[in-house]
Design an enzyme around this catalytic site. Structure first.
Site, short mmCIF file in Angstrom:
data_model
loop_
_atom_site.label_atom_id
_atom_site.label_comp_id
_atom_site.label_asym_id
_atom_site.label_seq_id
_atom_site.Cartn_x
_atom_site.Cartn_y
_atom_site.Cartn_z
N ASP A 431 9.09 -16.79 8.74
CA ASP A 431 10.42 -17.38 8.60
C ASP A 431 10.30 -18.63 7.72
O ASP A 431 9.19 -19.13 7.49
CB ASP A 431 10.94 -17.73 10.00
CG ASP A 431 12.29 -18.43 9.95
OD1 ASP A 431 13.14 -18.01 9.16
OD2 ASP A 431 12.48 -19.39 10.72
N ASP A 867 10.24 -19.61 14.47
CA ASP A 867 10.53 -20.62 15.49
C ASP A 867 11.86 -20.41 16.18
O ASP A 867 12.19 -21.14 17.12
CB ASP A 867 10.53 -22.02 14.86
CG ASP A 867 11.76 -22.24 13.99
OD1 ASP A 867 12.34 -23.33 14.06
OD2 ASP A 867 12.13 -21.32 13.22
N ASP A 871 13.97 -14.77 15.20
CA ASP A 871 12.64 -14.29 14.81
C ASP A 871 11.96 -13.45 15.90
O ASP A 871 10.86 -12.95 15.69
CB ASP A 871 11.72 -15.47 14.45
CG ASP A 871 12.28 -16.31 13.32
OD1 ASP A 871 12.75 -15.72 12.34
OD2 ASP A 871 12.25 -17.55 13.43
#
Length: 1195
Positions: A431, A867, A871
């Site tokens: 990410d 985080d 995700d």
């Protein structure tokens, strides 16, 4: 979500957030689902014991998270153990050991099996007992429940029933899913912390219905209260709830998520609340969401299973060979009525040796051999691996170099099953926001009335400047260190804006001061933040739902428009008045808040100012905001677009701001329609609200745009550079704009000048095809065709160009088509041929699908790191999921296999711990099979030596203790402590990591090499011992050795050989290895003395064999020394030749270190060039090499 003000040490009472949302009659207009399928739950409030409630048989509130019960532990745990092929085999041999076929006593086989199974079951029991204790603690918590007569008494959570009225006090957890009736606030609001549910630390606001809050705000009011709730059935959706409260036959009230209090969330900043229990126990939403994480197994573990199957096949083959030979020889024992082996008395024997039935004798012998050769399969392997992995996890958890001091967060291995997989990662899928960047937003620039403000320089702009040749970024080309950044940053968190033209009230002197005023008012009003006043200092801080929103409110305050107070019906500002040139307090009546959602991509508030004007303030993504502007509201559109593009190129996140004045009649129409939509009780409620809002949020007047910076985390460029040097590919999957993602790619050196970019962008296609294709489906087909064309062109380009020149950048809409079945293979081929891959505007589902595609098609190890809650799918889909404990909550961490605090710690996690764990586990398993092959083949050779009679070479307890005591501890020490090179050298030579990616340490060639080494060692040990002792006098009287002495000598030589082999294999000695290796050999001698002193009925062939026979004989010691040296000499020669003439990469590093050349740049560069790693294509190093290469070409 609108919030109330929160002050420390002081409670305030507020007005209502929203206007009264209607009466019972309004619900009849909606197509109600209550009572239909999926909406059948009936709650009898304050009457859980009534006859109707009893017939419903809802779940009790007892929650069980344990895997076992007292009754199911034994059968379920045993089933888990004997699902493993090795344990199932040993169970079969244990059962056969009770028959006359057994070559040894049943105790000697049952005991080690029982130890191994009991150890693993004990571990399961301890873990489940911990869960049981947690369950007991939770279920025995107490909450005040209505007993009757308006009296509330403590009641255990486990005893609550659907329909109970409970009173929850401040800082207590909610014991079940409740419908909020009232609270200590007059307005019936309460603040809820949902950290346990979604990881979010910000407080959520809940509010009871006005009717219930007026009726039920004291204990005594519940004395005669009765009502019925009809609502949806239990489900896992945390953010929806549909129901109706029936106060009487004519008074029906709609219920929404605003009234739902979820189990395991906590009451904050509210003295108490009253509520009715609607879902209990495993029907609660939090328990409906508690699904088991996906089962993940490492590639080494799967290959280990294959080796076990191979050894099992070898065992069957050896048993078959011996049985065939035994059957043939047994059939020849009597020929022409003559006995060839008369001493065996074949004429008077059992069926096991009957020459008249050789086939039966061969079959029975097969079963005997099947048990006898079982020591080829290491019974303690899996237990030893589990112990080693747990200890490895302890080292990871306690690594001080992966501890983040600012947040007090260490690394956490949440599972130990994947330690060795960390050393084999081929592709990292990451990410961006909060992972590569800080997710700590700073207001840095803005565009107001077509004028750009803000003189700050972003990290991306520094990188862009460097890549244009105007400025170097330092030797490694990375970002500046933390100290430099902090010196350049503002001391105010979230604010890094510098521009004298509008700071300190100077905005009043700007040409369009009225527009700037509206711009700043919008920033201060259009949000859901809560002001928190510290009464000691008077300072105001803000709690916002996102870092972006907090940055906007702080920026407004710093520029003269301080948001100071919020009630449920108003927002107060201390704002700079240009007429009086002083700060004045102004109150804006808050009429409606239309909240942000990922589908809407915008947020609005409707307020009435002190002059009575109705204002609609709106902020959102430019992709949805520009088309909502009025024809006469586009004065600054072109300039603002230019500024937004500039900000995106600088890596900034942009939001467009607009407003309009609303006529009274229009507002009344909107208010009626909006409230009607909110009152609806059906599945289309949200869509109805969105349609009303969409119609209202139009004809806006543009004010400008904001730009906030989400800075790169410290050490990200350096970490990416190391990973790239290690040969690890990095893909970025982000929901951000393509321009922002590209420029972040430049900042962290995933992209660089000279790389040819293959850009697949749906927006370009849509602009080209607008007006040409009719209908959505036609546009989709045209877009898919364009995407496929781009992919084919990219593949053609990749086949012509050097791959270092290619980067693939694709947006979400294009990615949807690229992931379809007929395109995904082509897309993956193109992506694998590129040095960098960036997927922009990706949805959580797309992130997971890309991860699955890479994992399944490449069959290489994938690691996902993120985080946020978006995700989670990606983390669970990857072979390894790494969660970062960031500002987006803890959901990613809770769904991960390993958690770290910063992206930069991934460098040490993979290159150091990953490499060590891979090498340790691989070497440990190879050695395990080696020592068991040595042991098993000596048994086979002795069988052949005795005509496959089924006679074992060793005492029963020698057999049992081989894997448990005499060879187990050194291999565990190897798995926990061994290091081929130090941590410093692992980081200095990241190319070493490719040994794991290419699996050189656990390749089939290496496994077979250890297997042949085992066969050679067993052959040498057996035949040297037999040849030396067969006809040689051993005792003083001239007697040769007996069976018991030969077995002891063989076993002694074997213990020495396998432990000395371990000593030769270890790279990094500590006192623990010395202790375990020497101790294992010493323990064998100690065992011989103690066991040999026991009564011969128990010690059998070991009785006094060492003290009286072996120890006094010089030949015993000489043979042990000679056999050990002779057996290991060949390995020593092979290792020396291989080390100096055909070294592996880690051995090259060892030689450089041994020669004192590890600090010599020339030797180090030569060493890097000889690595297995392909040329580095991304990262700071690659950028510098490309730049130097370009410089050389130009000269």
């Amino acid at each position: 979500m609108v919030r109330g003000i929160r002050k420390k040490k002081k409670q305030h009472h507020f007005g209502r957030i929203h206007p009264k949302e209607g009466s019972s009659e309004s619900t009849t207009t909606s197509s109600s689902l209550v009572g239909g399928p999926g909406f059948s739950r009936i709650v009898y409030c304050n009457d859980p014991e009534c006859l109707e409630a009893g017939q419903l048989r809802y779940q009790n509130n007892y929650v069980k998270t344990t895997k076992y019960t007292v009754a199911t532990f034994l059968p379920k745990a045993l089933f888990e153990q004997f699902r493993r092929v090795a344990n199932l085999y040993f169970l079969a041999t244990a059962l056969l050991s009770f028959t006359p076929l057994s070559p040894y006593s049943y105790v000697s086989i049952v005991f080690p099996l029982a130890v191994v199974v009991a150890a693993t079951m004990g571990k399961e029991m301890v873990e489940d007992w911990r869960r049981k204790m947690q369950d007991i603690e939770v279920n025995n918590r107490k909450v005040k429940a209505h007993r009757g007569d308006g009296i509330f008494e403590p009641k255990k959570w486990r005893d609550l029933r659907v329909g109970d009225i409970v009173k929850v006090d401040k800082d207590e957890f909610f014991p079940a899913d409740l419908i909020l009736f009232s609270s200590s606030y007059d307005e019936a609001i309460c603040y809820v912390e949902t950290t346990n549910l979604d990881g979010e630390t910000n407080l959520k606001l809940k509010q009871a219905l006005e009717e219930t809050s007026a009726l039920l705000n004291e204990d005594a009011h519940f004395n005669n209260f009765k009502a019925i709730v009809r609502c949806e059935d239990p489900n896992a959706n945390l953010y929806t709830f549909i129901g109706t409260l029936y106060l009487d036959e004519d008074h029906h009230l709609p219920l929404s998520p605003q009234q739902l209090l979820l189990r395991d969330s906590k009451l904050r900043n509210t003295d108490y609340v009253y509520g009715v229990v609607v879902f209990t126990g495993h029907d609660t939403k939090v328990m409906q969401n508690s699904t088991a994480p996906p089962s993940k197994r490492s590639k080494i573990e799967r290959r280990t299973d294959k080796i076990v199957y191979f050894l099992f096949s070898l065992l069957v083959l050896m048993s078959t060979i011996g049985s065939i030979y035994f059957g043939i020889v047994t059939g020849m024992d009597i020929e022409d009525d003559a006995m060839t082996r008369w001493y065996l008395r074949p004429d008077n024997t059992t069926m096991y040796y009957d020459p008249k039935r050789p086939a039966l004798a061969a079959i029975l012998h097969f079963l005997t051999a099947f048990m006898l050769y079982g020591y080829l399969i290491p019974i303690s392997l899996y237990v030893s691996i589990e112990i080693v992995k747990v200890l490895q996890s302890v080292f990871i958890n306690n690594d001080i170099y992966m501890y983040h001091e600012e947040s007090d967060t260490p690394a956490r291995a949440r599972t130990s099953n994947l330690n060795e997989e960390l050393g084999q990662v081929d592709t990292v899928l990451s990410d961006k926001t909060g992972t590569l960047t800080c997710n700590s937003m700073e207001f840095i620039k803005c565009s107001v009335a077509g004028v750009g403000y803000g003189r700050g320089v972003t990290e991306v702009e520094k990188a862009m400047t460097g890549r244009k040749g105007e400025e170097e970024l330092g030797e490694a080309g990375g970002s500046q260190n933390d100290d430099d950044r902090l010196m350049q940053s503002s001391s105010v968190k979230g604010y890094n804006f510098t521009d004298d033209r509008i700071e300190n009230g100077n905005w009043v002197n700007q040409p369009r001061a009225n527009v700037i005023q509206k711009f700043l008012q919008l920033l201060a009003i259009c949000h859901t933040a809560i002001p928190e006043v510290d009464e000691e200092t008077g300072n105001i801080s803000y709690e916002a739902e996102s870092p972006d929103e907090a940055a906007f409110v702080v920026a407004a305050r710093e520029l003269g428009f301080e948001f100071c107070e919020r009630t449920q019906s108003s927002i107060s500002l201390h704002e700079f008045d240009p007429l009086s040139e002083t700060k004045v307090k102004r109150v804006y009546i808050l009429l409606h808040t239309i909240e942000f959602s990922s589908a809407r991509k915008r947020m609005s508030v409707v307020v009435r100012d002190e002059e009575g004007k109705l204002l609609l303030f709106c902020k959102g993504a430019d992709s949805v905001m520009f088309k909502r502007l009025a024809e006469d509201g586009r004065e600054f559109e072109q300039k603002t677009k230019e500024h937004i593009n500039e900000y995106a190129e600088a890596g900034l996140r942009t939001v467009l701001l607009a407003y309009r004045e609303v006529e009274e009649d229009e507002y009344q129409d909107f208010n009626e329609a909006f409230l009607e939509a909110k009152r609806s009780v059906n599945a289309d409620r949200d869509e109805m609200i969105d349609r009303v809002a969409d119609h209202f949020e139009r004809n806006l007047v543009i004010l400008g745009a904001t730009a906030v910076e989400d800075k790169l985390q410290n050490g990200v460029p350096e970490c990416i550079d190391k990973l790239a040097q290690a040969g690890i590919k990095l893909w970025v999957l982000t929901g951000d704009k393509m321009e922002t993602a590209i420029n972040i790619g430049y900042a962290c050196s995933l992209l660089r000048e000279g790389m040819k970019q293959i850009i697949i962008n749906s927006e370009t296609h849509e602009r080209k095809t607008s007006g040409k294709a009719s209908g959505i489906s036609a546009m989709d087909e045209a877009l898919k065709a364009t995407v496929l064309d781009h992919i084919r062109e990219g593949k053609a380009l990749a086949s012509k160009e050097n791959s270092e020149a290619l980067a693939l950048i694709i947006d979400g809409k294009s990615l949807t088509h690229a992931l379809e079945d007929d395109a995904k293979d082509m897309f993956l081929d193109l992506a694998l041929g590129c040095a960098s891959v960036i997927c922009c505007r990706s949805s959580p589902k797309q992130k997971a699908l890309v991860t699955r595609l890479v994992k399944h098609k490449t069959r290489a190890t994938t690691l996902a790191i993120g985080d946020g809650a978006n995700d989670v799918g990606m983390l669970q889909e990857a072979d390894i999921g790494i969660g970062i404990s960031g500002a987006e909550g803890m959901q990613a961490v809770m769904s991960s296999d390993i958690s770290i605090a910063q992206f930069r710690f991934l460098e040490r996690l993979l290159l150091v711990h990953g490499h060590w764990c891979y090498r340790r586990i691989s070497s440990m398993i190879c050695y395990f099979f080696y020592k068991n092959i040595v042991f098993g083949f000596t048994l086979f050779y002795f069988e052949a030596y005795t005509s496959f009679s089924g006679q074992t070479a060793y005492n029963d307890w020698y057999l049992s203790f081989y894997n448990i005591f005499f060879t187990s501890l050194p291999v565990i020490a190897l798995g926990v402590l061994d290091q081929d090179v130090s941590a410093k050298l692992c980081l200095k030579f990241p190319q070493l990591y490719q040994e794991g990616v290419q699996n050189t340490i656990f390749s089939w060639r290496r496994i077979l090499g250890w297997s042949f080494n085992g066969i050679f060692s067993s052959t040498t040990v057996f035949y040297f011992c037999v040849c030396a002792m067969e006809s040689q006098a051993f005792r003083g009287g001239g007697e040769v050795v007996g069976f018991e002495i030969l077995g002891t000598i063989l076993y002694t030589c074997m213990v020495w050989v396998v432990n000395a082999q371990m000593a030769l294999s270890i790279n990094y000695f500590t006192y623990i290895q010395h202790l375990f290796i020497i101790g294992s050999v010493a323990l064998w001698y100690l065992f011989l003395v103690i066991y040999g002193a026991i009564d011969p009925d128990l010690s059998t062939t070991a009785y006094q064999v060492f003290v009286e026979a072996c120890a006094p004989s010089a030949s015993f010691w000489l043979i042990t020394l000679f056999v050990t040296v002779s057996t290991l000499l060949s390995y020593f020669i092979y290792a020396a030749v291989q080390m100096h003439f055909f070294p592996l990469y880690h051995q090259m590093i060892q030689l450089v270190v041994a020669n004192g050349q590890s600090e010599d740049p020339e030797y180090c560069q030569i060493l890097r060039e000889r690595s297995l790693t392909p040329p580095t294509l991304v990262g700071c190093t690659a950028r510098l090499e490309a730049k130097n290469g370009s410089f050389r070409d130009n000269n």
